[in-house]
Motif scaffolding. Structure first.
Motif, PDB file in Angstrom:
ATOM      1  N   PRO A  59      -7.669 -69.358 156.213  1.00 32.63           N
ATOM      2  CA  PRO A  59      -8.388 -70.361 155.418  1.00 32.63           C
ATOM      3  C   PRO A  59      -8.704 -69.929 153.994  1.00 32.63           C
ATOM      4  N   GLU A  60      -8.866 -68.627 153.760  1.00 32.88           N
ATOM      5  CA  GLU A  60      -9.200 -68.138 152.428  1.00 32.88           C
ATOM      6  C   GLU A  60      -8.028 -67.368 151.835  1.00 32.88           C
ATOM      7  N   LEU A  61      -7.856 -67.493 150.513  1.00 29.52           N
ATOM      8  CA  LEU A  61      -6.718 -66.858 149.860  1.00 29.52           C
ATOM      9  C   LEU A  61      -6.762 -65.342 149.940  1.00 29.52           C
ATOM     10  N   ASP A  62      -7.970 -64.767 149.933  1.00 27.84           N
ATOM     11  CA  ASP A  62      -8.087 -63.308 149.951  1.00 27.84           C
ATOM     12  C   ASP A  62      -8.131 -62.748 151.367  1.00 27.84           C
ATOM     13  N   ILE A 127       3.054 -65.839 163.102  1.00 23.28           N
ATOM     14  CA  ILE A 127       3.689 -65.011 162.075  1.00 23.28           C
ATOM     15  C   ILE A 127       2.719 -63.874 161.763  1.00 23.28           C
ATOM     16  N   GLU A 128       3.099 -62.649 162.105  1.00 24.97           N
ATOM     17  CA  GLU A 128       2.175 -61.531 161.988  1.00 24.97           C
ATOM     18  C   GLU A 128       1.721 -61.312 160.544  1.00 24.97           C
ATOM     19  N   ASP A 129       2.661 -61.211 159.617  1.00 28.94           N
ATOM     20  CA  ASP A 129       2.321 -61.010 158.204  1.00 28.94           C
ATOM     21  C   ASP A 129       2.360 -62.354 157.490  1.00 28.94           C
ATOM     22  N   GLY A 130       1.355 -63.155 157.754  1.00 26.80           N
ATOM     23  CA  GLY A 130       1.366 -64.521 157.245  1.00 26.80           C
ATOM     24  C   GLY A 130       1.360 -64.614 155.742  1.00 26.80           C
ATOM     25  N   ARG A 131       0.547 -63.808 155.069  1.00 30.73           N
ATOM     26  CA  ARG A 131       0.457 -63.862 153.612  1.00 30.73           C
ATOM     27  C   ARG A 131       1.726 -63.364 152.945  1.00 30.73           C
ATOM     28  N   GLU A 132       2.408 -62.443 153.581  1.00 35.60           N
ATOM     29  CA  GLU A 132       3.648 -61.921 153.016  1.00 35.60           C
ATOM     30  C   GLU A 132       4.778 -62.938 153.122  1.00 35.60           C
ATOM     31  N   ALA A 133       4.724 -63.769 154.159  1.00 34.78           N
ATOM     32  CA  ALA A 133       5.844 -64.669 154.424  1.00 34.78           C
ATOM     33  C   ALA A 133       5.712 -66.028 153.762  1.00 34.78           C
ATOM     34  N   ALA A 134       4.477 -66.508 153.575  1.00 35.68           N
ATOM     35  CA  ALA A 134       4.316 -67.883 153.111  1.00 35.68           C
ATOM     36  C   ALA A 134       3.162 -67.984 152.130  1.00 35.68           C
ATOM     37  N   LYS A 135       3.356 -68.784 151.103  1.00 31.27           N
ATOM     38  CA  LYS A 135       2.334 -69.018 150.093  1.00 31.27           C
ATOM     39  C   LYS A 135       1.870 -70.462 150.170  1.00 31.27           C
ATOM     40  N   ASP A 136       0.557 -70.645 150.121  1.00 30.68           N
ATOM     41  CA  ASP A 136      -0.002 -71.994 150.211  1.00 30.68           C
ATOM     42  C   ASP A 136       0.587 -72.906 149.138  1.00 30.68           C
ATOM     43  N   GLY A 137       0.945 -74.106 149.543  1.00 27.65           N
ATOM     44  CA  GLY A 137       1.503 -75.089 148.626  1.00 27.65           C
ATOM     45  C   GLY A 137       3.007 -75.095 148.573  1.00 27.65           C
ATOM     46  N   ASN A 138       3.648 -74.052 149.103  1.00 25.91           N
ATOM     47  CA  ASN A 138       5.110 -73.998 149.096  1.00 25.91           C
ATOM     48  C   ASN A 138       5.694 -74.835 150.233  1.00 25.91           C
ATOM     49  N   ALA A 139       6.978 -75.112 150.128  1.00 27.79           N
ATOM     50  CA  ALA A 139       7.731 -75.731 151.216  1.00 27.79           C
ATOM     51  C   ALA A 139       8.669 -74.658 151.761  1.00 27.79           C
ATOM     52  N   GLY A 153      16.960 -76.926 161.302  1.00 26.61           N
ATOM     53  CA  GLY A 153      16.222 -76.436 160.142  1.00 26.61           C
ATOM     54  C   GLY A 153      15.527 -77.540 159.371  1.00 26.61           C
ATOM     55  N   LEU A 154      14.460 -77.163 158.713  1.00 30.88           N
ATOM     56  CA  LEU A 154      13.725 -78.067 157.832  1.00 30.88           C
ATOM     57  C   LEU A 154      12.861 -77.239 156.901  1.00 30.88           C
ATOM     58  N   ARG A 155      12.138 -77.913 156.022  1.00 32.68           N
ATOM     59  CA  ARG A 155      11.172 -77.239 155.158  1.00 32.68           C
ATOM     60  C   ARG A 155       9.775 -77.684 155.571  1.00 32.68           C
ATOM     61  N   ALA A 156       8.926 -76.727 155.853  1.00 31.32           N
ATOM     62  CA  ALA A 156       7.572 -77.019 156.308  1.00 31.32           C
ATOM     63  C   ALA A 156       6.578 -76.681 155.204  1.00 31.32           C
ATOM     64  N   LEU A 157       5.638 -77.559 154.989  1.00 32.98           N
ATOM     65  CA  LEU A 157       4.610 -77.333 153.988  1.00 32.98           C
ATOM     66  C   LEU A 157       3.674 -76.219 154.453  1.00 32.98           C
ATOM     67  N   VAL A 158       3.279 -75.353 153.520  1.00 33.59           N
ATOM     68  CA  VAL A 158       2.370 -74.246 153.820  1.00 33.59           C
ATOM     69  C   VAL A 158       0.957 -74.643 153.392  1.00 33.59           C
ATOM     70  N   VAL A 159       0.024 -74.651 154.340  1.00 33.78           N
ATOM     71  CA  VAL A 159      -1.348 -75.097 154.075  1.00 33.78           C
ATOM     72  C   VAL A 159      -2.332 -74.112 154.692  1.00 33.78           C
ATOM     73  N   PRO A 160      -3.545 -73.976 154.138  1.00 30.15           N
ATOM     74  CA  PRO A 160      -4.571 -73.123 154.748  1.00 30.15           C
ATOM     75  C   PRO A 160      -5.213 -73.812 155.954  1.00 30.15           C
ATOM     76  N   ALA A 161      -5.830 -73.003 156.800  1.00 34.06           N
ATOM     77  CA  ALA A 161      -6.459 -73.524 158.020  1.00 34.06           C
ATOM     78  C   ALA A 161      -7.818 -74.137 157.695  1.00 34.06           C
ATOM     79  N   LYS A 162      -7.794 -75.246 156.988  1.00 29.76           N
ATOM     80  CA  LYS A 162      -9.008 -75.962 156.625  1.00 29.76           C
ATOM     81  C   LYS A 162      -8.856 -77.433 156.986  1.00 29.76           C
ATOM     82  N   SER A 163      -9.999 -78.118 157.062  1.00 30.97           N
ATOM     83  CA  SER A 163     -10.025 -79.554 157.293  1.00 30.97           C
ATOM     84  C   SER A 163      -9.226 -79.900 158.550  1.00 30.97           C
ATOM     85  N   TYR A 164      -8.215 -80.724 158.412  1.00 29.85           N
ATOM     86  CA  TYR A 164      -7.443 -81.195 159.553  1.00 29.85           C
ATOM     87  C   TYR A 164      -6.757 -80.055 160.288  1.00 29.85           C
ATOM     88  N   PHE A 165      -6.387 -78.982 159.565  1.00 30.46           N
ATOM     89  CA  PHE A 165      -5.607 -77.899 160.155  1.00 30.46           C
ATOM     90  C   PHE A 165      -6.475 -76.772 160.689  1.00 30.46           C
TER      91      PHE A 165
END
Length: 224
Positions: A59-62, A127-139, A153-165
């Motif tokens: 949920p938090e960037l840091d 995904i064990e190293d979540g921050r290394e693999a995906a950046k919030d806001g990316n597809a 295959g597809l492109r999945a939106l990267v979102v933090p674990a807040k609100s609906y998620f």
């Protein structure tokens, strides 16, 4: 022939040629790979349909810790299929798949059956190293590999674990301020040792105090 008729003939011919070229592209060059829709979090290839695919990070960037792949997988075929793996092309991340109960593969039942990834009581894709693999806001490109259908295959939106998620996101790791057990252990040892000596002295002092009347009584008896 009039000019208007000629223009109509040329337009019809161009339309036929364009449709023919699109049909040829869809039939050749491994047509299943054309099911990858780069701007969509949902796709369908063969009997398999994937909807609402998302990568959910901390949920938090840091905050460091795992991320998860969420979504729902449908199987419209007559036989069950197993989800053998999920990969994130372009990264070195690994995704650990676990069924909702027990051990073994994640199985998608047939005849319109479905499996949900993420959330309590559902199968998980961590995904064990979540921050290394995906950046919030990316597809992020994601490839689901199935036992019969193969790669989807597809492109999945990267979102933090807040609100609906929030309910389907990864578990939050312990905060750094609460984790230093080394600093807590001396305090715990120190608190235990005084209490141990106090409890020991209390018990020892209790025994003599309870025994003093009898001792004094015996002393007086001997003196008499």
């Amino acid at each position: 022939m009039s000019r208007s008729l000629r223009r109509g003939t040329f337009a019809a011919s161009a339309l036929v040629l364009s449709l023919a070229s699109l049909t040829a592209c869809g039939a050749g060059n491994n047509a299943q790979t054309l099911g990858v829709k780069p701007d969509s979090a949902a796709t369908s290839i063969g009997d398999i349909t994937i909807q609402a695919a998302t990568l959910v990070t901390q949920p938090e960037l840091d905050a460091t810790g795992p991320a998860v792949v969420t979504g729902t997988v449908f199987n419209n075929g007559r036989t069950a299929q197993t989800l053998d793996s999920i990969t994130l092309p372009g990264t070195g991340a690994t995704v650990k798949l676990s069924p909702a109960k027990g051990k073994g593969p994640v199985t998608v039942p047939p005849n319109g059956g479905w499996v949900r990834l993420g959330g309590e009581g559902n199968a998980s894709a961590v995904i064990e190293d979540g921050r290394e693999a995906a950046k919030d806001g990316n597809a992020q490109p994601v490839v689901f590999s199935f036992s019969d259908t193969g790669d989807v295959g597809l492109r999945a939106l990267v979102v933090p674990a807040k609100s609906y998620f929030e309910g389907v996101g990864p578990s939050t790791p312990p905060s750094p301020t609460a984790s230093p057990s080394a600093s807590e252990s001396p305090a715990a040892d120190a608190s235990e040792s005084p209490s141990g000596t106090e409890s020991g002295s209390a018990s020892e002092s209790g025994q003599p105090e309870s025994g003093q009347p009898s001792d004094s009584a015996s002393a007086s008896s001997t003196a008499g």
